[in-house]
Scaffold this motif. Structure first.
Motif, PDB file in Angstrom:
ATOM      1  N   LYS A 162      -9.137  18.896 -11.857  1.00  0.00           N
ATOM      2  CA  LYS A 162      -8.205  19.115 -13.234  1.00  0.00           C
ATOM      3  C   LYS A 162      -7.696  17.836 -13.727  1.00  0.00           C
ATOM      4  CE  LYS A 162      -7.253  23.709 -11.584  1.00  0.00           C
ATOM      5  NZ  LYS A 162      -5.582  24.540 -11.598  1.00  0.00           N
ATOM      6  N   MET A 163      -8.394  16.451 -12.818  1.00  0.00           N
ATOM      7  CA  MET A 163      -8.039  15.863 -13.325  1.00  0.00           C
ATOM      8  C   MET A 163      -8.780  14.164 -12.607  1.00  0.00           C
ATOM      9  SD  MET A 163      -3.979  13.553 -12.264  1.00  0.00           S
ATOM     10  CE  MET A 163      -2.742  14.257 -13.299  1.00  0.00           C
ATOM     11  N   THR A 164      -8.811  13.374 -12.924  1.00  0.00           N
ATOM     12  CA  THR A 164      -9.653  12.145 -12.348  1.00  0.00           C
ATOM     13  C   THR A 164      -9.088  11.759 -11.107  1.00  0.00           C
ATOM     14  OG1 THR A 164      -8.793  10.139 -13.488  1.00  0.00           O
ATOM     15  CG2 THR A 164     -10.657  11.548 -14.476  1.00  0.00           C
ATOM     16  N   PRO A 165      -9.697  11.249  -9.948  1.00  0.00           N
ATOM     17  CA  PRO A 165      -9.275  10.847  -8.563  1.00  0.00           C
ATOM     18  C   PRO A 165      -8.836  10.003  -8.759  1.00  0.00           C
ATOM     19  CG  PRO A 165     -11.516  11.738  -8.577  1.00  0.00           C
ATOM     20  CD  PRO A 165     -11.060  12.240  -9.815  1.00  0.00           C
ATOM     21  N   PHE A 166      -9.225   8.743  -9.367  1.00  0.00           N
ATOM     22  CA  PHE A 166      -8.218   7.839  -9.730  1.00  0.00           C
ATOM     23  C   PHE A 166      -7.017   8.214 -10.566  1.00  0.00           C
ATOM     24  CE2 PHE A 166      -6.942   4.459 -12.689  1.00  0.00           C
ATOM     25  CZ  PHE A 166      -6.292   2.978 -11.377  1.00  0.00           C
ATOM     26  N   LEU A 167      -7.066   8.824 -11.819  1.00  0.00           N
ATOM     27  CA  LEU A 167      -5.155   9.431 -12.373  1.00  0.00           C
ATOM     28  C   LEU A 167      -4.295  10.160 -11.005  1.00  0.00           C
ATOM     29  CD1 LEU A 167      -3.979   8.515 -14.751  1.00  0.00           C
ATOM     30  CD2 LEU A 167      -5.409  10.688 -15.026  1.00  0.00           C
ATOM     31  N   ALA A 168      -5.100  10.796  -9.947  1.00  0.00           N
ATOM     32  CA  ALA A 168      -4.655  11.800  -9.393  1.00  0.00           C
ATOM     33  C   ALA A 168      -3.552  10.766  -8.274  1.00  0.00           C
ATOM     34  CB  ALA A 168      -5.209  13.065  -8.557  1.00  0.00           C
ATOM     35  N   ALA A 169      -4.060   9.739  -8.095  1.00  0.00           N
ATOM     36  CA  ALA A 169      -2.982   8.998  -7.211  1.00  0.00           C
ATOM     37  C   ALA A 169      -3.215   8.214  -7.462  1.00  0.00           C
ATOM     38  CB  ALA A 169      -4.722   8.322  -6.390  1.00  0.00           C
ATOM     39  N   TRP A 170      -2.743   7.700  -8.695  1.00  0.00           N
ATOM     40  CA  TRP A 170      -2.833   6.385  -9.337  1.00  0.00           C
ATOM     41  C   TRP A 170      -0.880   6.895 -10.182  1.00  0.00           C
ATOM     42  CZ3 TRP A 170      -2.279   1.084  -7.848  1.00  0.00           C
ATOM     43  CH2 TRP A 170      -2.648   1.241  -6.791  1.00  0.00           C
ATOM     44  N   ALA A 171      -0.726   8.292 -10.562  1.00  0.00           N
ATOM     45  CA  ALA A 171      -0.232   8.588 -11.633  1.00  0.00           C
ATOM     46  C   ALA A 171       1.303   8.511 -11.196  1.00  0.00           C
ATOM     47  CB  ALA A 171      -0.691  10.129 -12.583  1.00  0.00           C
ATOM     48  N   PRO A 172       1.354   8.992  -9.908  1.00  0.00           N
ATOM     49  CA  PRO A 172       3.032   8.927  -9.666  1.00  0.00           C
ATOM     50  C   PRO A 172       3.372   7.398  -9.388  1.00  0.00           C
ATOM     51  CG  PRO A 172       2.070   9.855  -8.311  1.00  0.00           C
ATOM     52  CD  PRO A 172       0.709   9.508  -8.741  1.00  0.00           C
ATOM     53  N   ASN A 173       2.510   6.370  -9.247  1.00  0.00           N
ATOM     54  CA  ASN A 173       3.051   4.705  -9.014  1.00  0.00           C
ATOM     55  C   ASN A 173       2.899   4.910 -10.686  1.00  0.00           C
ATOM     56  OD1 ASN A 173       2.863   5.367  -6.471  1.00  0.00           O
ATOM     57  ND2 ASN A 173       1.735   3.365  -6.153  1.00  0.00           N
ATOM     58  N   ILE A 174       2.491   4.550 -11.483  1.00  0.00           N
ATOM     59  CA  ILE A 174       2.668   4.607 -12.382  1.00  0.00           C
ATOM     60  C   ILE A 174       3.517   5.052 -13.151  1.00  0.00           C
ATOM     61  CG2 ILE A 174       0.934   4.769 -15.413  1.00  0.00           C
ATOM     62  CD1 ILE A 174      -1.690   4.737 -13.402  1.00  0.00           C
ATOM     63  N   VAL A 175       3.960   7.208 -13.099  1.00  0.00           N
ATOM     64  CA  VAL A 175       5.249   6.631 -14.141  1.00  0.00           C
ATOM     65  C   VAL A 175       6.550   6.157 -13.225  1.00  0.00           C
ATOM     66  CG1 VAL A 175       6.142   8.871 -14.173  1.00  0.00           C
ATOM     67  CG2 VAL A 175       3.674   9.083 -14.344  1.00  0.00           C
ATOM     68  N   PHE A 176       6.827   5.964 -11.944  1.00  0.00           N
ATOM     69  CA  PHE A 176       7.823   5.841 -11.310  1.00  0.00           C
ATOM     70  C   PHE A 176       8.007   3.764 -11.700  1.00  0.00           C
ATOM     71  CE2 PHE A 176       7.827   9.895  -9.668  1.00  0.00           C
ATOM     72  CZ  PHE A 176       9.330  10.264  -9.097  1.00  0.00           C
ATOM     73  N   GLY A 177       6.784   3.838 -12.093  1.00  0.00           N
ATOM     74  CA  GLY A 177       7.018   1.760 -11.324  1.00  0.00           C
ATOM     75  C   GLY A 177       7.224   1.910 -13.285  1.00  0.00           C
ATOM     76  N   ALA A 178       6.691   2.770 -14.720  1.00  0.00           N
ATOM     77  CA  ALA A 178       7.002   1.871 -15.662  1.00  0.00           C
ATOM     78  C   ALA A 178       8.965   2.800 -15.571  1.00  0.00           C
ATOM     79  CB  ALA A 178       5.905   3.393 -16.802  1.00  0.00           C
ATOM     80  N   GLY A 179       8.841   3.626 -15.193  1.00  0.00           N
ATOM     81  CA  GLY A 179      10.699   4.082 -15.321  1.00  0.00           C
ATOM     82  C   GLY A 179      11.335   2.583 -14.213  1.00  0.00           C
ATOM     83  N   GLY A 180      11.159   2.607 -13.448  1.00  0.00           N
ATOM     84  CA  GLY A 180      11.501   1.183 -12.552  1.00  0.00           C
ATOM     85  C   GLY A 180      12.121  -0.068 -13.510  1.00  0.00           C
ATOM     86  N   VAL A 181      10.825   0.161 -14.487  1.00  0.00           N
ATOM     87  CA  VAL A 181      10.559  -1.650 -15.241  1.00  0.00           C
ATOM     88  C   VAL A 181      11.173  -1.479 -16.769  1.00  0.00           C
ATOM     89  CG1 VAL A 181       9.011  -2.799 -16.986  1.00  0.00           C
ATOM     90  CG2 VAL A 181       8.151  -1.983 -15.004  1.00  0.00           C
TER      91      VAL A 181
END
Length: 785
Positions: free
Chosen positions: A758-777
Motif C-alpha cells: 500500500k506504499m512504495t518500499p522506499f517511502l515505507a522504509a524512510w518515512a519515519p526518518n523523514i517525519v521525525f527528522g523534519a520534526g527535529g530540524v
C-alpha cells in the motif's frame, strides 16, 4: 511523620512509573509486531488492534510490576541515602520501621494490582486473545492470498492466483493443486474465484467459477485416463494448515480464572496425586498466580534494605542491582516450578521457594539496616565490608565505561570559543554522552537478555540443553540486541546529558561565554553520525553471520532439528515463462529432479496448455535444457485434451524449458541474515521465480534507513532537552522512552504498510526518518541559542 510518609511515597512513585514503562516497553517490542501486521495486511479494524494490545498487556504486567517495584524502591532509598537524608531521618529518631510504613502502603497497592492482574485479567485476556485470533483468521484469510505467490496456508492445498481485485475480494486466474497424494496431485484451474466465510458455522470454503478439474494417474498409459471435467461453479471446503488446536470455547488451564480453578478442584474432591497431571498442573497454576504478586511485597522490603545500606547507590547502581536480583529470583522461581511439574516437590511449595529465600534475605538485611539495633556489631561490620566489596565490583563494571562526567573547572581561565574541533567543552560533552550511552545500552541489553532467557527457560530445562549452548546462543544474539537498542540509547543519552547541563545551569554559563547552542551540539551530531556508520558496519559485516548461528542454536534449544539455509528443497516454483514446476525431490549436487511435473499456462486465460510429467529429469549441459525420463506429456486445446496430444516417452527433451539448475537453488534467508548486496541479488532472483518480494524490498531500503535512526534521535533529543526546562534525569529517560515508543510504532506501522503493497518500499522504509527528522530540524531552529 505524615509529611515524611507522603514524601517517600512520591519519591518511589516516579521511579516505579519509569521502571514500569521501561520493562513493559522492552517486553512489548517482542510481541507487538503481529498486531500492526494484522492492522495493515488483513481485514482488521483499528479498534481490534487496540484490543489485541490490551489483551497482551496483562502478560507484560506480570513481569514488569514486580521489577518496577524493586527498581522504584531501590532508586528512592538509594537517592535518600546518597543525599544523607536517611542519616538526617535517623538523627531525628526515625527508624527503619518508620520508613517501612509508606513503603508497605505503596507495595500493598502494587500487590493488589499484580494480584488482580495475575488471577483475573491475565487468564481472561489470554482466552480472549485466542478467540479473537481465530475470528481474525477466519475473517481475513482471503487478504493473505497475494497474486503470483504460492499460498500454502490451506491443508493439503497449494493456491496460485494470477491477479486479484484491489480489495482482494475476487481472484483472477486461479491454479489450485490438491497434494493429499503428493505423487498424483489433482489440479484445478479457474478463471475466477474467492473465499466465502460463514461466520455462524465458523467455516471457510473456496468458491471457483468457470474452470476445469484435471485428474491423472502418474503411471498413465492410455490418454483416455487423463480426465478433464469442466464446471461453471465449484465450492471446496477449506481447512487451515495451522488450525486452532482446540475449540475457541474451551478454556485451557492458563486461560481459566483462579476462582474457577479452585471450584474445579473443590468439586473433584480427590487428593493430589502424581497420577493426575491435570490436577497437579491446576494446583501449580494457582500457586504461581499467588506467588508472583507476593514477590512485590518482598522486593519492596529488599529494596528498602539495599537502598539504605548502599550509601553511594546512584541510579546506575539501582538499575544494575535490580536486574541482578530479578535475574536470580526468576532462576530460582522457574527451578521451583520445574521441580513441582516433575513431581519432585509439592506444587504447593515449588512456586514459593524463590519468595521464601528472598523473604529471608530481606528480613536479614532489614535487621542490619536498622541502626537502632546495635547488638550485633560483628555482623554489621562484616556486612559493611561485603557491601563495600560489592560496590567496588559494581563501580569497576561501570568504570569500564570510558569517560566520567566531571564538573567544569571553575578555576580555568575563560577562552574565546571558535569553530575549532574539538574544544575542551566538546570533549566534556562527548564524555558525558558516551558514559550515559553505554550505560543505557548495557541496561536495555541486559533487560532484553533477561526476558529472552525467561522465555526460553522452559525449553532449556525440558530439552536438557547444555549451559555452553545457551551461553553461545546469547553470545551470538548480543550483536542483534545491541543493533536494535542503539537508537533509543542515543536518544536517552542525549536527553539525560543535556538535561543535566540545563539543570545545573551549565548551559547558561556556556551561552554567557559566547558559545551558541548550535555549536555545542556539533560534537553530538558528529558522534551520532559515527554511531550510525558503526551500526551500518555492524549490520553488514557482523549480523549476517551471527544471526545465522544464533538462529541455529535457538532451534536446538527449542528442540527443532538444525536447519539449512542453502537447500530449502522447494516443491512449487514459477518458471521464467508462464509455467509452474512441481517436484518431489531436487538433488542439487547432481542437478537431478525426482517426480517432476511442469504445467505450461496460457498467459491470457491462465488455462493449462501442456502438462509434462517425468519420473526423473537431469540437466543436459551440452544442450542447455532438461532431459526428461520415463514420463508423458499432454497438450490441451482450450480446456480439453487435444486429439493426438498425449505422448509417452522414455527419454525426451523439451528445448523451450531452459531454466538452469541454479534457478532452482534458491537460498531461503531472512533479510537480517544477508548483507545489502546479497539481499538485492536475492530479491532479483526471487522475482524471476514468481515469489512475492515486497516485504524484502522494504527490508532492503530499511537496511539503509535504520542505521540513520541514531542521527535522527540525536536531532530530536538536542532541541527537546534544551527546551524542556529544569527536570531530573528520570524525566529525560521517561521522555526518551515515549519518543522511542512513538518512533518504533511509526516504523513498524510504515513497514507493514509497505509490506502490504500500500506504499512504495522506499517511502515505507524512510518515512519515519523523514517525519521525525523534519520534526527535529524544526525544534532545533526554534530554540533560543
Amino acid at each position: 511523620m505524615k509529611i515524611l510518609r507522603r514524601y517517600i511515597f512520591k519519591e518511589a512513585l516516579g521511579p516505579f512509573s519509569l521502571g514500569l514503562l521501561v520493562f513493559s516497553f522492552v517486553v512489548m517490542t517482542r510481541a507487538a509486531g503481529k498486531p500492526l501486521e494484522l492492522l495493515v495486511q488483513k481485514n482488521v479494524t483499528f479498534s481490534e488492534v487496540v484490543l489485541i494490545f490490551a489483551y497482551l498487556m496483562p502478560s507484560v504486567l506480570t513481569f514488569s510490576i514486580p521489577m518496577a517495584v524493586l527498581l522504584g524502591i531501590l532508586l528512592c532509598f538509594g537517592r535518600l541515602s546518597m543525599d544523607s537524608e536517611v542519616t538526617a531521618m535517623r538523627a531525628s529518631g526515625v527508624g527503619v520501621h518508620n520508613l517501612l510504613r509508606p513503603v508497605l502502603t505503596f507495595a500493598l497497592l502494587a500487590w493488589l494490582l499484580a494480584l488482580v492482574n495475575s488471577n483475573v485479567w491475565d487468564p481472561e485476556s489470554k482466552f480472549s486473545l485466542k478467540r479473537m485470533g481465530q475470528e481474525i483468521f477466519l475473517k481475513s484469510i482471503s487478504g493473505e492470498v497475494r497474486p503470483r505467490v504460492f499460498e500454502e496456508s490451506f491443508a493439503q492445498l497449494v493456491l496460485y492466483v494470477q491477479d486479484t481485485t484491489p480489495d482482494k475480494s475476487l481472484w483472477k486466474g486461479v491454479f489450485l493443486a490438491d497434494i493429499s497424494n503428493r505423487d498424483e496431485p489433482k489440479i484445478i484451474v479457474a478463471r475466477s474465484g474467492n473465499l466465502i466465510h460463514d461466520a455462524v458455522e465458523r467455516r471457510l470454503q473456496l468458491h471457483l467459477q468457470d474452470g476445469a478439474n484435471h485428474a491423472v494417474n502418474a503411471s498413465v498409459k492410455d490418454p483416455h485416463e487423463y480426465q478433464v471435467v469442466k464446471f461453471e461453479k465449484m465450492d471446496i471446503p477449506l481447512a487451515s494448515a495451522t488450525p486452532p488446536s482446540e475449540d475457541s470455547l474451551v478454556r485451557k488451564i492458563p486461560e481459566t480464572s483462579t476462582l474457577e480453578l479452585l471450584r474445579i478442584g473443590r468439586d473433584s474432591g480427590d487428593r493430589l496425586s502424581g497420577k493426575d497431571p491435570e490436577k497437579r498442573e491446576r494446583v501449580l497454576e494457582v500457586q504461581k498466580r499467588l506467588a508472583l504478586p507476593a514477590s512485590v511485597l518482598i522486593f519492596a522490603l529488599l529494596g528498602v534494605a539495599l537502598g539504605v545500606i548502599s550509601k553511594r547507590g546512584g541510579k546506575s547502581y539501582g538499575f544494575v542491582i535490580s536486574l541482578i536480583i530479578f535475574l536470580f529470583y526468576w532462576l530460582l522461581f522457574f527451578q521451583g516450578v520445574e521441580f513441582a511439574k516433575s513431581g519432585r516437590i509439592s506444587p504447593y511449595v515449588g512456586p514459593w521457594i524463590a519468595n521464601l529465600a528472598f523473604a529471608a534475605l530481606a528480613a536479614y538485611l532489614l535487621l542490619i539496616a536498622d541502626r537502632q539495633i546495635r547488638g550485633n556489631r560483628w555482623v554489621q561490620t562484616r556486612w559493611a565490608g561485603l557491601v563495600r566489596q560489592f560496590e567496588k565490583v559494581v563501580r569497576f563494571v561501570i568504570g569500564l565505561i570510558p569517560g566520567v562526567t566531571r564538573p567544569l573547572d571553575k578555576s580555568a581561565k575563560p577562552t574565546v570559543p571558535g569553530l575549532r574541533i574539538p574544544l575542551i567543552l566538546d570533549k566534556y560533552v562527548i564524555r558525558g554522552f558516551v558514559r550515559y550511552f553505554l550505560l543505557v545500552l548495557a541496561t536495555f541489553s541486559v533487560i532484553f537478555i533477561v526476558f529472552t532467557f525467561f522465555e526460553l527457560l522452559n525449553d532449556i530445562v525440558e530439552h536438557r540443553i547444555a549451559g555452553l549452548v545457551v551461553f553461545n546462543y546469547f553470545r551470538y544474539l548480543m550483536p542483534q540486541i545491541i543493533f536494535y537498542m542503539i537508537p533509543v540509547s542515543v536518544l536517552v543519552a542525549v536527553l539525560v546529558n543535556f538535561n543535566l547541563l540545563v539543570r545545573t545551569s551549565q548551559i547558561t554559563a556556556i551561552k554567557a561565554s559566547g558559545i551558541s547552542l548550535y555549536r555545542l551540539s556539533i560534537p553530538l551530531f558528529l558522534v551520532a553520525g559515527f554511531v550510525s556508520a558503526s551500526s551500518f558496519g555492524l549490520q553488514e559485516y557482523v549480523l549476517p553471520y551471527t544471526n545465522q548461528v544464533q538462529d541455529g542454536l535457538r532451534n536446538i534449544i527449542k528442540g527443532r532439528g538444525p536447519q539449512t539455509f542453502s537447500r530449502p528443497n522447494r516443491k512449487w516454483m514459477m518458471g521464467e515463462e508462464p509455467r509452474i514446476f512441481y517436484y518431489n525431490l531436487f538433488d542439487e549436487d547432481r542437478n537431478l529432479f525426482g517426480g517432476l511435473s511442469v504445467f505450461e499456462l496460457d498467459p491470457g486465460t491462465s488455462q493449462i496448455k501442456r502438462r509434462i510429467y517425468a519420473t526423473r529429469a537431469s540437466w543436459n549441459v551440452r544442450e542447455k535444457c532438461w532431459t526428461f525420463e520415463d514420463g508423458w506429456s499432454q497438450e490441451f486445446v482450450g480446456e480439453r485434451p487435444a486429439n493426438q496430444g498425449f505422448r509417452k516417452f522414455e527419454r525426451s527433451m523439451f528445448p523451450h524449458i531452459t531454466e538452469p539448475p541454479d534457478y532452482f537453488k534458491k537460498e531461503v534467508k531472512e533479510s537480517s541474515k544477508m548483507t545489502l548486496a546479497e539481499l538485492r541479488e536475492y530479491i532479483l532472483d526471487l522475482q524471476r521465480s514468481g515469489f512475492d518480494v515486497v516485504k524484502l524490498t522494504v527490508a532492503l531500503h530499511k537496511k539503509l534507513s535504520f542505521p540513520l535512526v541514531s542521527l535522527v534521535m540525536c536531532l530530536i533529543a538536542v532541541p527537546f532537552s534544551l527546551s524542556s526546562g529544569r527536570h531530573g534525569s528520570l524525566y529525560g529517560i521517561g521522555v526518551s522512552l515515549l519518543i522511542g515508543i512513538t518512533y518504533w510504532l511509526a516504523q513498524s506501522l510504515f513497514e507493514q504498510i509497505g509490506g502490504a503493497g500500500k506504499m512504495t518500499p522506499f517511502l515505507a522504509a524512510w518515512a519515519p526518518n523523514i517525519v521525525f527528522g523534519a520534526g527535529g530540524v524544526y525544534l532545533l531552529f526554534s530554540i533560543k541559542t
